[in-house]
Design an enzyme around this catalytic site. Structure first.
Site, mmCIF file in Angstrom:
data_model
loop_
_atom_site.group_PDB
_atom_site.id
_atom_site.type_symbol
_atom_site.label_atom_id
_atom_site.label_comp_id
_atom_site.label_asym_id
_atom_site.label_seq_id
_atom_site.Cartn_x
_atom_site.Cartn_y
_atom_site.Cartn_z
ATOM 1 N N CYS A 116 -29.749 -73.380 94.067
ATOM 2 C CA CYS A 116 -30.547 -72.550 94.986
ATOM 3 C C CYS A 116 -31.316 -73.376 96.017
ATOM 4 O O CYS A 116 -31.815 -72.819 96.995
ATOM 5 C CB CYS A 116 -31.503 -71.668 94.194
ATOM 6 N N HIS A 256 -37.712 -69.117 98.367
ATOM 7 C CA HIS A 256 -36.456 -68.721 97.720
ATOM 8 C C HIS A 256 -36.674 -67.346 97.062
ATOM 9 O O HIS A 256 -37.708 -67.096 96.447
ATOM 10 C CB HIS A 256 -36.092 -69.772 96.669
ATOM 11 N N ASN A 286 -30.877 -62.368 94.663
ATOM 12 C CA ASN A 286 -30.869 -63.828 94.793
ATOM 13 C C ASN A 286 -29.460 -64.264 95.202
ATOM 14 O O ASN A 286 -28.540 -64.222 94.393
ATOM 15 C CB ASN A 286 -31.281 -64.430 93.438
HETATM 16 O O1 UT7 Z 1 -32.710 -68.921 91.500
HETATM 17 C C1 UT7 Z 1 -32.672 -69.874 90.487
HETATM 18 C C2 UT7 Z 1 -33.907 -69.896 89.714
HETATM 19 N N1 UT7 Z 1 -34.010 -68.735 88.878
HETATM 20 C C3 UT7 Z 1 -35.173 -68.124 88.746
HETATM 21 O O2 UT7 Z 1 -36.124 -68.464 89.385
HETATM 22 C C4 UT7 Z 1 -35.248 -67.014 87.740
HETATM 23 C C5 UT7 Z 1 -36.496 -67.170 86.908
HETATM 24 N N2 UT7 Z 1 -36.615 -66.207 85.845
HETATM 25 C C6 UT7 Z 1 -36.868 -64.879 86.052
HETATM 26 O O3 UT7 Z 1 -36.893 -64.423 87.185
HETATM 27 C C7 UT7 Z 1 -37.184 -64.014 84.869
HETATM 28 O O4 UT7 Z 1 -37.417 -64.831 83.753
HETATM 29 C C8 UT7 Z 1 -36.063 -62.981 84.524
HETATM 30 C C9 UT7 Z 1 -36.007 -61.933 85.617
HETATM 31 C C10 UT7 Z 1 -34.727 -63.686 84.387
HETATM 32 C C11 UT7 Z 1 -36.434 -62.290 83.211
HETATM 33 O O5 UT7 Z 1 -37.722 -61.697 83.309
HETATM 34 P P1 UT7 Z 1 -38.829 -61.975 82.190
HETATM 35 O O6 UT7 Z 1 -39.997 -61.193 82.568
HETATM 36 O O7 UT7 Z 1 -39.002 -63.464 82.073
HETATM 37 O O8 UT7 Z 1 -38.173 -61.365 80.921
HETATM 38 P P2 UT7 Z 1 -37.915 -62.060 79.509
HETATM 39 O O9 UT7 Z 1 -36.671 -62.862 79.568
HETATM 40 O O10 UT7 Z 1 -39.165 -62.693 79.034
HETATM 41 O O11 UT7 Z 1 -37.638 -60.781 78.638
HETATM 42 C C12 UT7 Z 1 -38.683 -59.806 78.362
HETATM 43 C C13 UT7 Z 1 -38.049 -58.637 77.643
HETATM 44 C C14 UT7 Z 1 -37.153 -59.061 76.491
HETATM 45 O O12 UT7 Z 1 -37.260 -58.065 75.469
HETATM 46 P P3 UT7 Z 1 -38.191 -58.319 74.193
HETATM 47 O O13 UT7 Z 1 -37.682 -59.569 73.554
HETATM 48 O O14 UT7 Z 1 -39.583 -58.464 74.735
HETATM 49 O O15 UT7 Z 1 -37.971 -57.074 73.395
HETATM 50 C C15 UT7 Z 1 -35.765 -59.017 77.064
HETATM 51 O O16 UT7 Z 1 -34.762 -58.786 76.095
HETATM 52 O O17 UT7 Z 1 -37.204 -57.923 78.546
HETATM 53 C C16 UT7 Z 1 -35.880 -57.850 78.010
HETATM 54 N N3 UT7 Z 1 -34.947 -57.908 79.109
HETATM 55 C C17 UT7 Z 1 -34.530 -56.814 79.766
HETATM 56 N N4 UT7 Z 1 -34.792 -55.507 79.602
HETATM 57 C C18 UT7 Z 1 -34.206 -54.638 80.453
HETATM 58 C C19 UT7 Z 1 -34.399 -59.014 79.687
HETATM 59 N N5 UT7 Z 1 -33.611 -58.649 80.707
HETATM 60 C C20 UT7 Z 1 -33.674 -57.305 80.775
HETATM 61 C C21 UT7 Z 1 -33.086 -56.339 81.627
HETATM 62 N N6 UT7 Z 1 -33.377 -55.045 81.431
HETATM 63 N N7 UT7 Z 1 -32.273 -56.688 82.631
#
Ligand code: UT7
Length: 333
Positions: A116, A256, A286
């Site tokens: 990225c 970004h 993205n």
């Molecule tokens: O461009 C390259 C660099 N990349 C980035 O900068 C991406 C950085 N990361 C992020 O943007 C975020 O971490 C994500 C968008 C990928 C994920 O968001 P998050 O708030 O960090 O979610 P998480 O992974 O901590 O998950 C929280 C909860 C989990 O459920 P439990 O364990 O709390 O029950 C996940 O299973 O949300 C759940 N979850 C979802 N639920 C509905 C994860 N993805 C999804 C989804 N829909 N798509």
């Protein structure tokens, strides 16, 4: 001899027609519009779904528009740099395909892969080429067909990304405009957290890699999120401090477009209000190397000659950074 600065003199862009909505993603994996909007800030993204078309297709559409807008003859271009993580082929380079299709045969071309952060790194490279006096017109493309490496049954990655490309023309000027400063870093610590595990020389394609779905983006989002916030914020703060930039003289921040919460955290650290932060993540998601030039393409009409712009990016590697640029021209009629 007067010092040469490298200035952007035009922008071209392209996004595919097909709009993939959150509701459609919710039919392929267990997610929904509300989660995607509140946790990431994406409403929809574009997908290049015509068979047989890759990143070079979007890149050449963007470059064709760039050549038209800047009134540049293809033979006047000296070099083409294409930042991409999803090249048409491992080889030849995507940049070489663009050159061939558009007849820019007085130029040399190569791809840059820094995930990225690719376009930011390529811009810095182009600036060095122009500032040394040996290049007069350098095209810098950023583009990715992220849909080609996404597992649409994986809710952790499929809502995040989209397809698109944009390109800028970089030329010399003796005016105090253009690329002023950059702080770019790569630490090599990101491999476990953000990687396409197979398809390269470590794990060439095989039945095993296909069966285990190793050709898709693997991301441990929470870890990447933390590093992204810290590193983008720190680099912006450093660039601001060493160039005496603050809310009084920063015109725009172009981050970004990975997650609206990351973008808001960076703005907060810079103490810049969100109306100075250019955002189009809700429309395109993205697009990896495409995000920064696509923001320029979308907001070009709002930019004025002399505007102080801070760019910042973060991606796999980890590779990140920030740069300070003075915009080079007033909105074109
Ligand atoms: O461009 C390259 C660099 N990349 C980035 O900068 C991406 C950085 N990361 C992020 O943007 C975020 O971490 C994500 C968008 C990928 C994920 O968001 P998050 O708030 O960090 O979610 P998480 O992974 O901590 O998950 C929280 C909860 C989990 O459920 P439990 O364990 O709390 O029950 C996940 O299973 O949300 C759940 N979850 C979802 N639920 C509905 C994860 N993805 C999804 C989804 N829909 N798509």
């Amino acid at each position: 001899m007067e010092k040469l600065h490298a200035v952007i003199t035009g922008v071209g862009g392209f996004v595919p027609d097909y709009v993939l909505t959150n509701d459609e993603i919710g039919q392929m994996c267990d997610t929904n519009d509300e989660w995607i909007m509140t946790r990431i800030g994406i409403k929809e993204r574009r997908i290049l779904n015509e068979e047989g078309l890759g990143t070079s297709y979007m890149a050449r559409k963007a470059v064709r528009q760039l050549l038209e807008r800047t009134g540049t003859a293809p033979l006047d271009v000296d070099a083409v740099l294409c930042a991409t993580t999803t090249p048409d082929y491992h080889f030849p380079s995507t940049a070489s395909i663009v050159i061939g299709k558009l007849g820019m045969t007085n130029a040399h071309a190569f791809d840059m892969q820094a995930a990225c952060s690719g376009w930011l790194y390529a811009m810095n490279q182009a600036a060095c080429m122009v500032e040394c006096g040996r290049y007069k017109k350098v095209v810098v493309i950023g583009g990715d067909k992220m849909s080609s490496i996404l597992d649409f049954t994986d809710r952790q990655t499929s809502p995040i990304f989209g397809d698109g490309a944009a390109a800028v023309m970089v030329e010399p000027t003796t005016e105090d405009l253009g690329w002023q400063d950059a702080y770019l870093r790569t630490d090599g610590q990101g491999l476990p957290f953000l990687v396409q595990k197979a398809g390269g020389s470590v794990a060439p394609p095989s039945y095993f890699t296909l069966e285990h779905r190793l050709h898709y983006v693997h991301q441990e989002g929470r870890t990447v999120f933390k590093f992204a916030v810290t590193n983008m914020s720190d680099s912006c703060a450093l660039i601001a401090e060493r160039n005496a930039l603050n809310n009084d003289n920063i015109s725009w921040v172009i981050p970004h477009q990975a997650n609206i919460r990351i973008i808001e955290a960076v703005a907060k650290r810079l103490e810049v209000p969100m109306d100075k932060v250019l955002v189009n993540i809700h429309r395109y998601g993205n697009t990896s190397s495409g995000t920064l030039p696509l923001v320029l393409w979308d907001f070009e009409r709002q930019l004025h000659k002399g505007d102080n712009i801070i760019f910042t990016s973060f991606g796999a590697g980890f590779a990140w950074g920030a740069a300070y640029m003075k915009w080079g021209y007033d909105p074109k009629k």
